[in-house]
Design a protein around this motif. Structure first.
Motif, PDB file in Angstrom:
ATOM      1  N   GLY A 191     -75.122 -83.052 -16.169  1.00 31.82           N
ATOM      2  CA  GLY A 191     -74.912 -82.902 -14.537  1.00 31.82           C
ATOM      3  C   GLY A 191     -73.759 -83.694 -13.865  1.00 31.82           C
ATOM      4  N   ARG A 192     -72.937 -84.258 -14.579  1.00 33.67           N
ATOM      5  CA  ARG A 192     -72.160 -85.081 -14.034  1.00 33.67           C
ATOM      6  C   ARG A 192     -70.593 -84.615 -13.887  1.00 33.67           C
ATOM      7  NH1 ARG A 192     -72.812 -90.426 -13.583  1.00 33.67           N
ATOM      8  NH2 ARG A 192     -70.943 -90.267 -12.180  1.00 33.67           N
ATOM      9  N   THR A 193     -70.546 -83.403 -13.375  1.00 31.62           N
ATOM     10  CA  THR A 193     -69.182 -82.797 -13.282  1.00 31.62           C
ATOM     11  C   THR A 193     -68.447 -83.553 -12.138  1.00 31.62           C
ATOM     12  OG1 THR A 193     -70.141 -80.972 -11.738  1.00 31.62           O
ATOM     13  CG2 THR A 193     -70.109 -80.695 -14.044  1.00 31.62           C
ATOM     14  N   ASP A 194     -68.768 -84.454 -11.370  1.00 27.15           N
ATOM     15  CA  ASP A 194     -68.348 -85.163 -10.582  1.00 27.15           C
ATOM     16  C   ASP A 194     -67.423 -86.108 -11.115  1.00 27.15           C
ATOM     17  OD1 ASP A 194     -70.821 -86.602 -11.330  1.00 27.15           O
ATOM     18  OD2 ASP A 194     -70.166 -88.076 -10.011  1.00 27.15           O
ATOM     19  N   VAL A 195     -67.370 -86.431 -12.276  1.00 25.95           N
ATOM     20  CA  VAL A 195     -66.526 -87.462 -13.174  1.00 25.95           C
ATOM     21  C   VAL A 195     -65.143 -86.851 -13.272  1.00 25.95           C
ATOM     22  CG1 VAL A 195     -66.459 -88.812 -15.155  1.00 25.95           C
ATOM     23  CG2 VAL A 195     -68.671 -88.537 -13.960  1.00 25.95           C
ATOM     24  N   ILE A 196     -64.281 -87.720 -12.886  1.00 24.52           N
ATOM     25  CA  ILE A 196     -62.851 -87.345 -13.170  1.00 24.52           C
ATOM     26  C   ILE A 196     -62.278 -87.737 -14.572  1.00 24.52           C
ATOM     27  CG2 ILE A 196     -60.487 -87.628 -12.506  1.00 24.52           C
ATOM     28  CD1 ILE A 196     -62.060 -86.387 -10.402  1.00 24.52           C
ATOM     29  N   VAL A 197     -61.854 -86.455 -15.283  1.00 24.67           N
ATOM     30  CA  VAL A 197     -61.602 -86.410 -16.561  1.00 24.67           C
ATOM     31  C   VAL A 197     -60.002 -86.170 -16.617  1.00 24.67           C
ATOM     32  CG1 VAL A 197     -61.764 -85.847 -19.189  1.00 24.67           C
ATOM     33  CG2 VAL A 197     -63.858 -85.989 -17.589  1.00 24.67           C
ATOM     34  N   VAL A 198     -59.144 -87.083 -17.457  1.00 26.21           N
ATOM     35  CA  VAL A 198     -57.795 -86.798 -17.609  1.00 26.21           C
ATOM     36  C   VAL A 198     -57.417 -86.928 -19.219  1.00 26.21           C
ATOM     37  CG1 VAL A 198     -55.545 -87.699 -17.234  1.00 26.21           C
ATOM     38  CG2 VAL A 198     -57.253 -87.649 -15.348  1.00 26.21           C
ATOM     39  N   GLY A 199     -56.749 -85.978 -19.796  1.00 20.80           N
ATOM     40  CA  GLY A 199     -56.491 -86.062 -21.445  1.00 20.80           C
ATOM     41  C   GLY A 199     -55.123 -86.331 -21.441  1.00 20.80           C
ATOM     42  N   PHE A 200     -54.728 -85.870 -22.717  1.00 26.97           N
ATOM     43  CA  PHE A 200     -53.375 -86.004 -23.261  1.00 26.97           C
ATOM     44  C   PHE A 200     -53.072 -84.988 -24.417  1.00 26.97           C
ATOM     45  CE2 PHE A 200     -49.416 -87.623 -25.116  1.00 26.97           C
ATOM     46  CZ  PHE A 200     -48.956 -88.517 -23.975  1.00 26.97           C
ATOM     47  N   ASP A 201     -52.172 -84.168 -24.048  1.00 36.80           N
ATOM     48  CA  ASP A 201     -51.605 -83.316 -25.096  1.00 36.80           C
ATOM     49  C   ASP A 201     -51.205 -82.216 -24.484  1.00 36.80           C
ATOM     50  OD1 ASP A 201     -52.096 -84.600 -27.465  1.00 36.80           O
ATOM     51  OD2 ASP A 201     -53.881 -83.731 -28.070  1.00 36.80           O
ATOM     52  N   GLY A 202     -51.742 -81.435 -23.524  1.00 39.96           N
ATOM     53  CA  GLY A 202     -51.477 -80.300 -23.023  1.00 39.96           C
ATOM     54  C   GLY A 202     -52.127 -78.931 -23.815  1.00 39.96           C
ATOM     55  N   SER A 203     -53.283 -78.985 -24.142  1.00 41.78           N
ATOM     56  CA  SER A 203     -53.914 -77.893 -24.827  1.00 41.78           C
ATOM     57  C   SER A 203     -54.251 -76.689 -24.031  1.00 41.78           C
ATOM     58  CB  SER A 203     -55.048 -78.372 -25.576  1.00 41.78           C
ATOM     59  OG  SER A 203     -55.984 -78.815 -24.649  1.00 41.78           O
ATOM     60  N   ASN A 204     -54.302 -75.536 -24.634  1.00 43.72           N
ATOM     61  CA  ASN A 204     -54.682 -74.273 -23.917  1.00 43.72           C
ATOM     62  C   ASN A 204     -55.969 -74.657 -23.374  1.00 43.72           C
ATOM     63  OD1 ASN A 204     -52.509 -73.222 -24.226  1.00 43.72           O
ATOM     64  ND2 ASN A 204     -53.126 -71.275 -25.501  1.00 43.72           N
ATOM     65  N   ASP A 205     -57.171 -75.467 -24.401  1.00 44.73           N
ATOM     66  CA  ASP A 205     -58.306 -75.429 -23.749  1.00 44.73           C
ATOM     67  C   ASP A 205     -58.324 -76.238 -22.616  1.00 44.73           C
ATOM     68  OD1 ASP A 205     -59.462 -74.105 -25.944  1.00 44.73           O
ATOM     69  OD2 ASP A 205     -59.761 -75.799 -27.457  1.00 44.73           O
ATOM     70  N   VAL A 206     -57.698 -77.259 -22.516  1.00 47.87           N
ATOM     71  CA  VAL A 206     -57.893 -78.101 -21.283  1.00 47.87           C
ATOM     72  C   VAL A 206     -57.067 -77.418 -20.211  1.00 47.87           C
ATOM     73  CG1 VAL A 206     -56.753 -80.258 -20.088  1.00 47.87           C
ATOM     74  CG2 VAL A 206     -58.075 -80.465 -22.248  1.00 47.87           C
ATOM     75  N   ARG A 207     -56.149 -76.634 -20.384  1.00 47.87           N
ATOM     76  CA  ARG A 207     -55.666 -75.811 -19.202  1.00 47.87           C
ATOM     77  C   ARG A 207     -56.614 -74.980 -18.845  1.00 47.87           C
ATOM     78  NH1 ARG A 207     -52.750 -70.737 -21.764  1.00 47.87           N
ATOM     79  NH2 ARG A 207     -54.985 -70.201 -22.019  1.00 47.87           N
ATOM     80  N   ASP A 208     -57.450 -74.156 -19.595  1.00 44.64           N
ATOM     81  CA  ASP A 208     -58.374 -73.177 -18.948  1.00 44.64           C
ATOM     82  C   ASP A 208     -59.488 -74.230 -18.491  1.00 44.64           C
ATOM     83  OD1 ASP A 208     -56.993 -71.232 -20.332  1.00 44.64           O
ATOM     84  OD2 ASP A 208     -58.484 -71.369 -22.033  1.00 44.64           O
ATOM     85  N   SER A 209     -59.816 -75.449 -18.582  1.00 43.40           N
ATOM     86  CA  SER A 209     -60.813 -76.355 -18.090  1.00 43.40           C
ATOM     87  C   SER A 209     -60.293 -76.374 -16.467  1.00 43.40           C
ATOM     88  CB  SER A 209     -61.031 -77.484 -18.851  1.00 43.40           C
ATOM     89  OG  SER A 209     -62.093 -78.051 -18.176  1.00 43.40           O
ATOM     90  N   ILE A 210     -59.049 -77.031 -16.599  1.00 43.24           N
ATOM     91  CA  ILE A 210     -58.235 -77.227 -15.296  1.00 43.24           C
ATOM     92  C   ILE A 210     -58.337 -76.253 -14.521  1.00 43.24           C
ATOM     93  CG2 ILE A 210     -56.187 -77.688 -14.262  1.00 43.24           C
ATOM     94  CD1 ILE A 210     -55.303 -79.490 -16.619  1.00 43.24           C
ATOM     95  N   ALA A 211     -58.195 -74.814 -15.053  1.00 43.59           N
ATOM     96  CA  ALA A 211     -58.275 -73.694 -14.001  1.00 43.59           C
ATOM     97  C   ALA A 211     -59.639 -73.566 -13.535  1.00 43.59           C
ATOM     98  CB  ALA A 211     -57.659 -72.350 -14.660  1.00 43.59           C
ATOM     99  N   LYS A 212     -60.630 -73.818 -14.334  1.00 44.36           N
ATOM    100  CA  LYS A 212     -62.054 -73.836 -13.740  1.00 44.36           C
ATOM    101  C   LYS A 212     -62.638 -75.086 -12.917  1.00 44.36           C
ATOM    102  CE  LYS A 212     -63.088 -71.000 -18.015  1.00 44.36           C
ATOM    103  NZ  LYS A 212     -63.911 -71.192 -19.308  1.00 44.36           N
TER     104      LYS A 212
END
Length: 312
Positions: free
Chosen positions: A233-254
């Motif tokens: 239940g901690r969706t307030d936490v800021i997460v930053v990754g590295f690679d540029g994957s489609n999975d993270v792209r989709d997560s950013i969009a949501k």
């Protein structure tokens, strides 16, 4: 079973993806050796290299070493036995891979490295890698901005044997450490693994409930961390990754993970094949051995343009 048959059966047993050419076609074959295709980054590398090789008229031998240097050495033996013309490699360890690349060179087979460097020069023909330090600084600048330049944060490190893990961490800290109100309360490796990152993130949260941000050495670990944060239940936490994957792209969009850093896996692998082709035809790539490709920040502003580790 005759000798040629034994070689072919052995090589096929080692192959984890793709079709293995016949020994008769080996003179026109490029071997493509990467970590597991379970990680979409490495699958994009293999797909990009294979597509370019086919375009240039080569057969391909697509193999997976699973970040196991011993298995990688066996795959090199199979490639050498099959008399491939060149090897495109994302290696299984900066130190541990030198001997395998040297073994291929001694057999007259040039290697073209992508994504990860080895610790020796003059063994591979090319080492084409993302500018991990530059990319990490981009990610860290965005991370600091998203956190408002203050707060407790955690860092997920990549596999220790991979030089990229250390370079990215250094790039992160050379930016973040300039901000006195940014406090790292946890730092641990998750070995590039989504499953391991989930478990590590759970432990980090239990020990440090005040965490406001997580900066990750790759997108796969970022996805694992985000799943653990969602479960807590901690969706307030800021997460930053590295690679540029489609999975993270989709997560950013949501509205989930906030940013990543694109390293162009597909085009990098294609460059390696192009350089292999030129080297085989002319005896030179015309370029320095070590080549850096700049990375690009991906956030909500441009994530929609990202597809298979390329910005369209």
């Amino acid at each position: 079973m005759n000798f040629k048959r034994r070689i072919l059966v052995s090589a096929m047993a080692l192959a984890m993806a793709g079709a293995l050419p016949s020994l008769a076609a080996a003179a026109d074959t490029i071997a493509i050796i990467t970590p597991s295709h379970d990680n979409p980054f490495f699958k994009a590398e293999a797909d990009g290299a294979a597509a370019k090789a086919k375009e240039l008229g080569y057969e391909t031998m697509v193999l997976v070493h699973d970040d196991d240097a011993n298995k990688q050495s066996q795959l090199f033996d199979s490639a050498i036995a099959a008399k491939v013309k060149a090897i495109v490699l994302d290696n299984a360890g900066a130190d541990a891979s030198v001997a395998a690349v040297q073994k291929a060179k001694d057999a007259g087979i040039p290697s073209f490295l992508i994504d990860r460097e080895i610790t020796a020069s003059g063994v591979a023909v090319s080492q084409i890698v993302s500018n991990n330090y530059q990319g990490a600084q981009l990610g860290a600048e965005e991370f600091v901005k998203l956190l408002g330049e203050k707060g407790e944060y955690a860092e997920l490190l990549g596999k220790e044997s991979d030089t990229n893990a250390g370079i990215r961490s250094q790039g992160y800290h050379d930016v973040i450490d300039q901000y006195p109100d940014m406090k790292m309360v946890a730092q641990q490796t998750a070995n590039w693994s989504q499953t391991e990152a989930y478990t590590v993130m759970e432990s980090m949260l239990q020990a440090n409930p005040g965490i406001k941000g997580v900066i990750s050495g790759n997108d796969t670990m970022a996805m694992g961390a985000w799943a653990a944060l969602e479960a807590a239940g901690r969706t307030d936490v800021i997460v930053v990754g590295f690679d540029g994957s489609n999975d993270v792209r989709d997560s950013i969009a949501k509205g989930g993970i906030k940013a990543t850093v694109l390293q162009p896996a597909y085009s990098q692998a294609q460059m390696a094949v192009e350089q292999a082709d030129k080297f085989l035809k002319t005896g030179s790539t015309g370029l320095e051995e070590k080549q850096l490709m700049d990375c690009i920040l991906i956030n909500a502003d441009n994530a929609s343009k990202l597809e298979t580790f390329a910005l369209n």
